[in-house]
Design a protein around this motif. Structure first.
Motif, PDB file in Angstrom:
ATOM      1  N   ALA A   1       0.823  -1.209   0.000  1.00 34.23           N
ATOM      2  CA  ALA A   1       0.000   0.000   0.000  1.00 34.23           C
ATOM      3  C   ALA A   1       0.856   1.258   0.000  1.00 34.23           C
ATOM      4  CB  ALA A   1      -0.952  -0.018   1.189  1.00 34.23           C
ATOM      5  N   ALA A   2       1.845   1.291   0.883  1.00 32.12           N
ATOM      6  CA  ALA A   2       2.683   2.492   0.968  1.00 32.12           C
ATOM      7  C   ALA A   2       3.438   2.743  -0.329  1.00 32.12           C
ATOM      8  CB  ALA A   2       3.664   2.349   2.137  1.00 32.12           C
ATOM      9  N   GLU A   3       3.956   1.683  -0.937  1.00 31.40           N
ATOM     10  CA  GLU A   3       4.721   1.850  -2.178  1.00 31.40           C
ATOM     11  C   GLU A   3       3.811   2.228  -3.339  1.00 31.40           C
ATOM     12  OE1 GLU A   3       8.436   2.016  -4.123  1.00 31.40           O
ATOM     13  OE2 GLU A   3       7.789   2.004  -2.027  1.00 31.40           O
ATOM     14  N   ALA A   4       2.606   1.666  -3.375  1.00 30.49           N
ATOM     15  CA  ALA A   4       1.671   2.017  -4.435  1.00 30.49           C
ATOM     16  C   ALA A   4       1.279   3.482  -4.355  1.00 30.49           C
ATOM     17  CB  ALA A   4       0.428   1.131  -4.353  1.00 30.49           C
TER      18      ALA A   4
ATOM     19  N   ALA B   1       1.417   3.954  -8.456  1.00 33.78           N
ATOM     20  CA  ALA B   1       1.559   2.789  -9.329  1.00 33.78           C
ATOM     21  C   ALA B   1       0.309   2.560 -10.171  1.00 33.78           C
ATOM     22  CB  ALA B   1       1.857   1.544  -8.494  1.00 33.78           C
ATOM     23  N   ALA B   2       0.531   2.175 -11.417  1.00 31.54           N
ATOM     24  CA  ALA B   2      -0.559   1.910 -12.345  1.00 31.54           C
ATOM     25  C   ALA B   2      -0.933   0.444 -12.402  1.00 31.54           C
ATOM     26  CB  ALA B   2      -0.179   2.396 -13.738  1.00 31.54           C
ATOM     27  N   MET B   3      -0.028  -0.440 -11.955  1.00 33.19           N
ATOM     28  CA  MET B   3      -0.266  -1.887 -12.085  1.00 33.19           C
ATOM     29  C   MET B   3       0.717  -2.631 -11.199  1.00 33.19           C
ATOM     30  SD  MET B   3      -0.232  -4.175 -15.613  1.00 33.19           S
ATOM     31  CE  MET B   3      -1.759  -3.462 -16.244  1.00 33.19           C
ATOM     32  N   LEU B   4       0.374  -3.868 -10.856  1.00 35.63           N
ATOM     33  CA  LEU B   4       1.285  -4.750 -10.133  1.00 35.63           C
ATOM     34  C   LEU B   4       1.513  -5.994 -10.990  1.00 35.63           C
ATOM     35  CD1 LEU B   4       1.418  -5.660  -6.433  1.00 35.63           C
ATOM     36  CD2 LEU B   4       1.211  -7.524  -8.077  1.00 35.63           C
ATOM     37  N   TYR B   5       2.767  -6.384 -11.139  1.00 39.68           N
ATOM     38  CA  TYR B   5       3.135  -7.601 -11.870  1.00 39.68           C
ATOM     39  C   TYR B   5       3.669  -8.622 -10.878  1.00 39.68           C
ATOM     40  CZ  TYR B   5       5.988 -10.760 -14.743  1.00 39.68           C
ATOM     41  OH  TYR B   5       6.565 -11.862 -15.326  1.00 39.68           O
TER      42      TYR B   5
ATOM     43  N   LEU C   1      -2.935 -10.199  -0.830  1.00 40.36           N
ATOM     44  CA  LEU C   1      -2.586  -9.369  -1.984  1.00 40.36           C
ATOM     45  C   LEU C   1      -3.843  -8.888  -2.704  1.00 40.36           C
ATOM     46  CD1 LEU C   1      -0.622  -8.223  -4.087  1.00 40.36           C
ATOM     47  CD2 LEU C   1      -0.548 -10.480  -5.150  1.00 40.36           C
ATOM     48  N   MET C   2      -4.796  -9.768  -2.908  1.00 36.26           N
ATOM     49  CA  MET C   2      -6.022  -9.375  -3.590  1.00 36.26           C
ATOM     50  C   MET C   2      -6.803  -8.354  -2.770  1.00 36.26           C
ATOM     51  SD  MET C   2      -6.133 -10.774  -6.543  1.00 36.26           S
ATOM     52  CE  MET C   2      -7.860 -10.566  -7.001  1.00 36.26           C
ATOM     53  N   ALA C   3      -6.811  -8.510  -1.452  1.00 33.60           N
ATOM     54  CA  ALA C   3      -7.550  -7.580  -0.601  1.00 33.60           C
ATOM     55  C   ALA C   3      -6.914  -6.189  -0.617  1.00 33.60           C
ATOM     56  CB  ALA C   3      -7.620  -8.118   0.825  1.00 33.60           C
ATOM     57  N   VAL C   4      -5.595  -6.128  -0.452  1.00 35.17           N
ATOM     58  CA  VAL C   4      -4.908  -4.832  -0.409  1.00 35.17           C
ATOM     59  C   VAL C   4      -4.989  -4.147  -1.771  1.00 35.17           C
ATOM     60  CG1 VAL C   4      -2.686  -3.679  -0.085  1.00 35.17           C
ATOM     61  CG2 VAL C   4      -3.373  -5.528   1.456  1.00 35.17           C
ATOM     62  N   SER C   5      -4.709  -4.888  -2.841  1.00 34.20           N
ATOM     63  CA  SER C   5      -4.760  -4.281  -4.167  1.00 34.20           C
ATOM     64  C   SER C   5      -6.182  -3.857  -4.517  1.00 34.20           C
ATOM     65  CB  SER C   5      -4.212  -5.250  -5.221  1.00 34.20           C
ATOM     66  OG  SER C   5      -4.999  -6.427  -5.292  1.00 34.20           O
ATOM     67  N   GLY C   6      -7.185  -4.613  -4.030  1.00 34.37           N
ATOM     68  CA  GLY C   6      -8.568  -4.231  -4.271  1.00 34.37           C
ATOM     69  C   GLY C   6      -8.909  -2.923  -3.598  1.00 34.37           C
ATOM     70  N   GLY C   7      -8.417  -2.731  -2.370  1.00 28.63           N
ATOM     71  CA  GLY C   7      -8.644  -1.475  -1.679  1.00 28.63           C
ATOM     72  C   GLY C   7      -8.012  -0.294  -2.375  1.00 28.63           C
ATOM     73  N   LEU C   8      -6.915  -0.556  -3.067  1.00 27.60           N
ATOM     74  CA  LEU C   8      -6.221   0.501  -3.805  1.00 27.60           C
ATOM     75  C   LEU C   8      -6.769   0.681  -5.214  1.00 27.60           C
ATOM     76  CD1 LEU C   8      -2.586  -0.549  -2.830  1.00 27.60           C
ATOM     77  CD2 LEU C   8      -3.752   1.515  -2.028  1.00 27.60           C
ATOM     78  N   GLY C   9      -7.608  -0.262  -5.677  1.00 31.21           N
ATOM     79  CA  GLY C   9      -8.054  -0.236  -7.066  1.00 31.21           C
ATOM     80  C   GLY C   9      -6.922  -0.490  -8.034  1.00 31.21           C
ATOM     81  N   LEU C  10      -5.961  -1.313  -7.621  1.00 30.66           N
ATOM     82  CA  LEU C  10      -4.744  -1.539  -8.399  1.00 30.66           C
ATOM     83  C   LEU C  10      -4.895  -2.777  -9.284  1.00 30.66           C
ATOM     84  CD1 LEU C  10      -1.746  -0.582  -8.769  1.00 30.66           C
ATOM     85  CD2 LEU C  10      -1.148  -2.253  -6.995  1.00 30.66           C
ATOM     86  N   PRO C  11      -4.803  -2.632 -10.601  1.00 31.29           N
ATOM     87  CA  PRO C  11      -4.848  -3.807 -11.476  1.00 31.29           C
ATOM     88  C   PRO C  11      -3.636  -4.703 -11.264  1.00 31.29           C
ATOM     89  CG  PRO C  11      -5.249  -1.788 -12.718  1.00 31.29           C
ATOM     90  CD  PRO C  11      -4.736  -1.381 -11.372  1.00 31.29           C
ATOM     91  N   ILE C  12      -3.807  -5.991 -11.561  1.00 33.29           N
ATOM     92  CA  ILE C  12      -2.742  -6.981 -11.381  1.00 33.29           C
ATOM     93  C   ILE C  12      -2.497  -7.700 -12.695  1.00 33.29           C
ATOM     94  CG2 ILE C  12      -2.104  -9.144 -10.241  1.00 33.29           C
ATOM     95  CD1 ILE C  12      -3.665  -8.242  -7.808  1.00 33.29           C
ATOM     96  N   LEU C  13      -1.233  -7.878 -13.037  1.00 33.00           N
ATOM     97  CA  LEU C  13      -0.817  -8.714 -14.161  1.00 33.00           C
ATOM     98  C   LEU C  13      -0.182  -9.963 -13.575  1.00 33.00           C
ATOM     99  CD1 LEU C  13      -0.246  -9.394 -17.086  1.00 33.00           C
ATOM    100  CD2 LEU C  13       1.700  -7.821 -17.029  1.00 33.00           C
ATOM    101  N   GLU C  14      -0.856 -11.098 -13.703  1.00 34.57           N
ATOM    102  CA  GLU C  14      -0.399 -12.362 -13.138  1.00 34.57           C
ATOM    103  C   GLU C  14       0.252 -13.195 -14.230  1.00 34.57           C
ATOM    104  OE1 GLU C  14      -2.232 -16.050 -10.515  1.00 34.57           O
ATOM    105  OE2 GLU C  14      -3.510 -15.107 -12.040  1.00 34.57           O
ATOM    106  N   ASP C  15       1.512 -13.537 -14.042  1.00 36.17           N
ATOM    107  CA  ASP C  15       2.254 -14.359 -14.985  1.00 36.17           C
ATOM    108  C   ASP C  15       2.185 -15.810 -14.508  1.00 36.17           C
ATOM    109  OD1 ASP C  15       4.116 -15.596 -16.647  1.00 36.17           O
ATOM    110  OD2 ASP C  15       5.453 -13.859 -16.676  1.00 36.17           O
TER     111      ASP C  15
ATOM    112  N   GLY D   1     -12.675  -8.167 -12.264  1.00 31.99           N
ATOM    113  CA  GLY D   1     -12.003  -8.003 -13.543  1.00 31.99           C
ATOM    114  C   GLY D   1     -10.726  -7.197 -13.443  1.00 31.99           C
ATOM    115  N   ARG D   2     -10.035  -7.257 -12.271  1.00 29.42           N
ATOM    116  CA  ARG D   2      -8.800  -6.481 -12.088  1.00 29.42           C
ATOM    117  C   ARG D   2      -7.555  -7.256 -12.505  1.00 29.42           C
ATOM    118  NH1 ARG D   2      -6.919  -5.689  -7.580  1.00 29.42           N
ATOM    119  NH2 ARG D   2      -8.285  -6.954  -6.263  1.00 29.42           N
TER     120      ARG D   2
END
Length: 521
Positions: free
Chosen positions: A285-288, A293-297, A318-332, A355-356
């Motif tokens: 959260a702090a780094e985003a 940040a526009a996305m997390l890989y 990870l899904m909970a924190v990124s969801g709170g930030l509205g941060l899209p995720i790119l999962e490899d 759909g994030r």
């Protein structure tokens, strides 16, 4: 990302001196088209020819200069490298280069190596308008890291033991099964090999949809884009979804640091640490917020290069924190299926209700790198946007490859091959671990990976990794050093048990241990 002289995403003017990067292995030319890479593939002087070796060399070089294959301004590989590739001693090479210099075809520059001057004595020099040398650094796509260029070239040099290569060995690939697949295709009338629709072959997308369901991912064919390998998926996302100068978060170390798909699009990186459970989400959260940040890989399953598996609790966090930030995720998910002990937790995409998450997959790691088949799963508007960019790029992946991949998945070949591949990888992993126990105690530490290809070897003491790379190369070993995945790293090696044969591992790993001991002195 650790600070250095050139920040990702910021295009800087390059000068000739900037081409000589400290991370380049000794003996490797950093220009975009080094002649050494061409020479090693197709020519060496003939020792039984009546022509002296130096005459053969000067004639070959002269012909390539005269034909324009080696344009004015191009830098030759260092002399030691040329001697090795040509199989001659330094005096022979110097005689040949002296002949070319006397003809005005090359010139040595203090601190700048040897460069081609002109195709003949009447041509303009390398500084004249229109010289290709003026163009090589001006494209929007960054060149590979010098060390990556070296690895890409050396992987095709006979006799080297490839201890870090991130692909299955040829003997682990399903040649016989793929032959049956192709035979099935040609046993019936083939449809016209025309362009496929923008999202890719409909039969393949349906097959991928069914394959993803086995991993818990529900994706209709309209939410799947077929790509020419997962790497193209990364490139499409970098070009089509992210604004220039934006930042993506990722694990550090990470595979993305070793390629320039995002940096060439003006994207910056911000690395988050990892522990035995995966990315440290408490820092997210702090780094985003700090970087906007526009996305997390992330590579949550059998991470490249560390081999770590993000546990289920960490994935939910990870899904909970990124969801709170509205941060899209790119999962490899390139390594998702390559479990050796037990399947990893379900992919992040299975937890996605908004759909994030964009999910990347590929056949390259398990079935066939040469098919060049990968896919992106995501919301339909995003997939259509990426498909439009792909159509502008290559108008679709190979029709024949897509038909073969569809038959591979639907015919049961993939599951059958995965069972066999896992068994063989377990054997190779066990052998590598035995060799590490025997030869690296007191030199390094490591964890036992539960899948994928890699063991992340942590040296007990930091070493100059570029010097270690070059020493290993001279001993016939090709390494993937940790600084490819984290620029500031000085104590890690990515070892792969997927490529080198058992015999090569048994000779190569003790030799590597001896080289590391020498560098410790």
């Amino acid at each position: 990302m650790n600070s250095n002289s050139s920040r990702p995403g910021v295009r800087q003017a390059r000068t000739p001196s900037q081409n000589t990067v400290s991370s380049a292995p000794s003996g490797v030319t950093l220009d975009n088209a080094p002649p050494a890479a061409y020479l090693q593939e197709d020519w060496r002087p003939d020792p039984v020819s009546p022509l002296p070796l130096h005459v053969q060399i000067s004639s070959c070089f002269s012909a390539r200069i005269s034909s324009g294959a080696w344009p004015a301004g191009m830098k030759l590989a260092p002399q030691r490298e040329l001697c090795r590739l040509l199989g001659v001693n330094r005096s022979t090479l110097m005689t040949a280069l002296g002949t070319l210099a006397g003809q005005g075809l090359i010139e040595g520059r203090r601190g700048g190596g040897t460069r081609v001057t002109a195709a003949d004595n009447h041509s303009n020099n390398s500084t004249a308008p229109g010289s290709w040398s003026d163009y090589l650094e001006e494209g929007t796509h960054y060149p590979n890291l010098p060390a990556v260029q070296a690895i890409n070239r050396l992987e095709f040099e006979p006799g080297l033991i490839r201890l870090g290569t991130g692909e299955p060995a040829p003997e682990l690939l399903p040649g016989e099964a793929m032959t049956r697949v192709l035979a099935e295709l040609v046993s019936r009338p083939l449809p016209p090999l025309a362009y496929e629709e923008p999202l890719g072959n409909s039969g393949l997308r349906s097959a991928v949809s069914r394959q993803l369901l086995k991993q818990g991912i529900q994706a209709e064919p309209g939410s799947i884009l077929i790509t020419s390998g997962a790497l193209q998926g990364l490139q499409l996302i970098a070009l089509g979804l992210l604004p220039r100068s934006s930042t993506i978060l990722l694990e550090k170390p990470s595979y993305l640091y070793s390629i320039h798909a995002f940096q060439s699009a003006g994207i910056k990186f911000s690395g988050l640490p990892v522990d035995e459970s995966g990315m440290v989400v408490s820092r997210l959260a702090a780094e985003a917020l700090r970087t906007k940040a526009a996305m997390l890989y992330t590579i949550p399953s059998f991470h490249n290069p560390t081999g770590i598996v993000m546990d289920e609790t960490r994935r939910q966090e990870l899904m909970a924190v990124s969801g709170g930030l509205g941060l899209p995720i790119l999962e490899d998910g390139a390594y998702q299926e390559l479990w050796l002990d037990a399947p990893p937790p379900p992919p992040l995409k299975t937890l996605d209700r908004e759909g994030r998450v964009l999910h990347l997959g590929t056949l390259s790691k398990a079935a066939s790198p040469g098919l060049r088949i990968g896919w992106i799963v995501g919301p339909e508007p995003v997939i259509r946007r990426l498909a439009d960019i792909k159509m502008q790029t290559d108008y679709g992946a190979s029709s024949l490859s897509q038909m073969a991949a569809a038959r591979w998945l639907d015919g049961g070949y993939h599951e059958e091959h995965l069972t066999l591949l896992r068994s063989r990888l377990r054997q190779r992993r066990m052998l590598m671990l035995q060799l590490l126990d025997a030869h690296f105690s007191g030199l390094a530490s490591w964890s036992v990976p539960s899948g994928g290809f890699y063991i992340w070897l942590s040296l007990d003491r930091p070493l100059p990794l570029r010097r270690l790379f070059e020493s290993a190369r001279r001993a016939g070993l090709l390494l993937n050093t940790g600084d490819l995945y984290d620029r500031g790293d000085s104590r890690h090696l990515r070892l792969s048990y997927a490529y080198a044969s058992p015999d090569e591992l048994q000779s190569g790993l003790p030799a590597l241990a001896a080289i590391i001991k020498e560098h410790h002195i």
